[in-house]
Design an enzyme around this catalytic site. Structure first.
Site, PDB file in Angstrom:
ATOM      1  N   LYS A  53      50.605 -43.776 -43.871  1.00  0.00           N
ATOM      2  CA  LYS A  53      50.322 -43.397 -42.483  1.00  0.00           C
ATOM      3  C   LYS A  53      51.620 -43.291 -41.683  1.00  0.00           C
ATOM      4  O   LYS A  53      51.798 -42.385 -40.868  1.00  0.00           O
ATOM      5  CB  LYS A  53      49.364 -44.417 -41.856  1.00  0.00           C
ATOM      6  CG  LYS A  53      47.955 -44.280 -42.400  1.00  0.00           C
ATOM      7  CD  LYS A  53      47.054 -45.479 -42.164  1.00  0.00           C
ATOM      8  CE  LYS A  53      45.738 -45.260 -42.932  1.00  0.00           C
ATOM      9  NZ  LYS A  53      44.844 -46.410 -42.930  1.00  0.00           N
ATOM     10  N   GLN A  97      44.342 -52.077 -40.295  1.00  0.00           N
ATOM     11  CA  GLN A  97      44.034 -51.750 -41.691  1.00  0.00           C
ATOM     12  C   GLN A  97      42.970 -52.710 -42.233  1.00  0.00           C
ATOM     13  O   GLN A  97      43.112 -53.928 -42.138  1.00  0.00           O
ATOM     14  CB  GLN A  97      45.326 -51.833 -42.530  1.00  0.00           C
ATOM     15  CG  GLN A  97      45.173 -51.383 -43.961  1.00  0.00           C
ATOM     16  CD  GLN A  97      44.820 -49.900 -44.089  1.00  0.00           C
ATOM     17  OE1 GLN A  97      45.381 -49.052 -43.397  1.00  0.00           O
ATOM     18  NE2 GLN A  97      43.875 -49.592 -44.960  1.00  0.00           N
ATOM     19  N   ASP A 120      40.741 -44.602 -35.352  1.00  0.00           N
ATOM     20  CA  ASP A 120      39.947 -44.657 -36.584  1.00  0.00           C
ATOM     21  C   ASP A 120      38.506 -44.226 -36.306  1.00  0.00           C
ATOM     22  O   ASP A 120      37.758 -43.928 -37.239  1.00  0.00           O
ATOM     23  CB  ASP A 120      39.926 -46.105 -37.118  1.00  0.00           C
ATOM     24  CG  ASP A 120      40.647 -46.259 -38.438  1.00  0.00           C
ATOM     25  OD1 ASP A 120      40.930 -45.229 -39.081  1.00  0.00           O
ATOM     26  OD2 ASP A 120      40.919 -47.413 -38.818  1.00  0.00           O
TER      27      ASP A 120
END
Ligand code: NDP
Length: 286
Positions: A53, A97, A120
């Site tokens: 990322k 994460q 997200d």
């Protein structure tokens, strides 16, 4: 029939070039899109995803940083970090994460991220907006799948979509997005009896089970479009999807490979969401 490959790596490259142009424009207006990724613990797979990322952000000219916390971090400390980032004007996107260590409640963490920075797309506010077909941050993997289907001119309206897998991050939201596109959606999961009775009926088959090579050619309809989200590592180290590629590709009209299919699209949509978040801030002149 022999399927056309829907290559997510190539499509991502094209989209990322466009995103780099958008980032440049934002920078000229004094806004550099910034993503902060928080990782708790030292799971090697998570560390590799996080590095991916960071690299992708740099490629399109965005800035990013990683906050790496030890696995002993308390939920309260993590929520404190998120609260600080929520208030930080130059942080546009926050991603924690997953998975998190067992002593931290994932749902508390997801709900603590400001919906305006939830790139997200997991916050209940954003999920609710997605359900009602309103503009929001779409969860990255389902967003990537829809983008890919559109880029390959796959007609969704009126088609029978079968989604195998019902997780909150892939199966459920991808089915919802396809419903929003006027498809007729059937969900299957581990309690579904006779899974292949359903897969054989799919015009578009989305596989998100994490079960290596379980769907074979005889389980799919002639001309079906197959999106294989599964990422499974075999004993010899190779990666494979939920579909047996050779036999399903022989019957499908279009299929995603694993790797180079859905995976690269997921990160690309994360970049897109972060740029969208940065635009939100610039629009109010911050
Ligand atoms: P989860 O483990 O959270 O969910 C798996 C789903 O598949 C569950 O709903 C489960 O049913 C269902 N399932 C499992 N076994 C079967 C079976 N034999 N028959 C029917 N349904 C079954 O996984 P995720 O949704 O997080 O991920 C799914 C796969 O996609 C994984 O391989 C993961 O690595 C990959 N992935 C890929 C991404 C990408 O960018 N390409 C991003 C995210 C995930 P039940 O609900 O009943 O348990």
């Amino acid at each position: 029939m022999s399927a056309t490959e829907m290559n997510g790596k190539e499509l991502s490259k094209k989209i990322r070039t466009e995103l780099a142009g958008e980032v440049l424009q934002l920078k000229q207006n004094g806004v550099t899109p910034h993503l902060t990724v928080i990782i708790v613990g030292d799971d090697p797979a998570s560390q590799s995803y996080v590095r991916g990322k960071e690299k992708a952000s740099a490629e399109v000219g965005m800035s990013s940083d990683i906050i790496a916390l030890p696995s002993s971090t308390s939920e309260q400390d993590l929520l404190g970090q998120i609260d600080r980032l929520n208030k930080h004007d130059s942080v546009h996107g926050i991603l924690v994460q997953l998975p998190l260590p067992d002593h931290i409640n994932e749902q508390h963490v997801i709900e603590s991220i400001s919906p305006e920075k939830d790139v997200d797309g997991f916050h209940p506010v954003n999920i609710g907006k997605m359900m009602t077909g309103n503009s929001t941050f779409l969860p990255c993997t389902p967003y990537g799948i829809i983008t890919m289907l559109k880029a390959h001119d796959v007609r969704m309206e009126g088609k029978h979509v079968v989604v195998a897998g019902r997780s909150n991050i892939v199966g459920k939201p991808v089915g919802q997005l396809l419903l929003n596109e006027n498809a007729t959606v059937t969900y299957c999961h581990s309690k579904t009896e006779n899974l292949t009775d359903y897969t054989k009926e799919a015009d578009i088959l989305i596989l998100a089970m994490g079960r290596a090579n379980v769907i074979r050619g005889e389980h799919v309809k002639n001309g079906a479009v197959i999106v294989d989200v599964g990422i499974n590592r075999l004993e010899d180290g190779t990666l494979t999807g939920d579909a047996d590629f050779a036999s399903t590709a022989a019957k499908a009209s279009k299929i995603t490979p694993v790797p180079r299919g859905v995976g690269p699209m997921t990160i690309t949509m994360l970049l897109k969401n972060t740029i969208k978040a940065a635009r939100g801030l610039s629009a109010v002149g911050k």
